[in-house]
Design an enzyme around this catalytic site. Structure first.
Site, short mmCIF file in Angstrom:
data_model
loop_
_atom_site.label_atom_id
_atom_site.label_comp_id
_atom_site.label_asym_id
_atom_site.label_seq_id
_atom_site.Cartn_x
_atom_site.Cartn_y
_atom_site.Cartn_z
N ASP A 121 -1.46 43.44 130.04
CA ASP A 121 -1.93 42.69 131.21
C ASP A 121 -2.19 41.25 130.81
O ASP A 121 -2.57 40.96 129.66
CB ASP A 121 -3.26 43.28 131.73
CG ASP A 121 -3.09 44.65 132.34
OD1 ASP A 121 -1.94 45.05 132.59
OD2 ASP A 121 -4.12 45.32 132.56
N ARG A 122 -2.04 40.35 131.77
CA ARG A 122 -2.33 38.94 131.50
C ARG A 122 -3.72 38.76 130.89
O ARG A 122 -3.93 38.00 129.95
CB ARG A 122 -2.24 38.15 132.81
CG ARG A 122 -2.56 36.66 132.65
CD ARG A 122 -3.17 36.10 133.92
NE ARG A 122 -2.23 36.12 135.03
CZ ARG A 122 -1.49 35.07 135.39
NH1 ARG A 122 -1.59 33.94 134.74
NH2 ARG A 122 -0.67 35.17 136.41
#
Length: 238
Positions: free
Chosen positions: A54-55
């Site tokens: 995930d970012r």
């Protein structure tokens, strides 16, 4: 940010990096923000996506350097032969020292971009262990046996202890020193307090994967400064 500073290991088959929080693993649909893969392509003639983070999640991520390596490592991930270990700071005191969360995860049809625990979802299994209990927070180790979107984040919420600074599944509040240090005073040079941690408290710490020659690679990504500083301050309080 220098790409070289993010590389923790590389050989002829793969490159492993310690991704900062806030950086995309691969380009998104809009293509307006830089991604780790795009940075790698400036240095290597080809890189191939094997898995993603995930970012908001920091830590260990690997890319293949050629098509054969890409296919080989992707097959390991799909067959769940890799060992993936994460560390995370969750809200509250976790009463169970260790355990497993076996709860299927499905896309949230009401709130796009988020996931929910639902019987129509795909199987998801996470093992957890408490490494340190600070009462207001707990420092955890997670091992995921499946790779569902937001798996650790939603499983942590499921046991009543969402990850710190998780705006999607928790309260999203930054971690401030003043929130747990009784004799806290701002320095004369600062008008307002800066948070110790202002991003999702989740870090991909270790990955154990078998190389094409049959040997096992044990890769590690050290904690970034913000998480390390937060833990140091919590340790002092304890």
């Amino acid at each position: 940010m220098k790409l070289q500073d993010l590389i923790v290991f590389e050989n002829d088959d793969l490159v492993a990096l310690n991704k900062p929080s806030g950086l995309l693993s691969i380009p998104d649909r809009e293509g307006k923000e830089v991604s780790l893969k795009e940075l790698l392509l400036q240095r290597y003639p080809d890189v191939f996506t094997i898995h993603r983070l995930d970012r908001e999640t920091s830590g260990l991520i690997i890319f293949g350097k050629h098509t054969e390596a890409h296919r080989y490592f992707c097959q390991q991930f799909e067959a769940r032969k890799t060992i993936k270990i994460y560390n995370g700071l969750v809200i509250g005191s976790v009463s169970e020292h260790s355990g497993s969360i076996d709860a299927p995860i499905a896309e949230n049809m009401v709130k796009r971009g988020s996931m929910i625990i639902h019987r129509r979802g795909k199987p998801a299994l996470t093992d957890f262990k408490v490494l340190d209990n600070f009462t207001i927070y707990s420092w955890m180790e997670f091992r995921i046996h499946t790779g569902r979107t937001h798996q650790i984040r939603i499983h942590a919420k499921e046991i009543g202890h969402p990850l710190a600074v998780d705006a999607l599944y928790g309260d999203g509040r930054p971690v401030y020193l003043s929130s747990f240090k009784s004799k806290f005073n701002l320095s004369k040079d600062h008008l307002e307090e800066r948070p110790l941690l202002n991003r999702l408290a989740l870090h991909a710490a270790q990955l154990k994967i078998q190389a094409p020659d049959g040997n096992w690679l044990e890769l590690e990504a050290p904690l970034h400064k913000d998480l390390k500083a937060t833990l140091q301050q919590l340790q002092k309080r304890k």
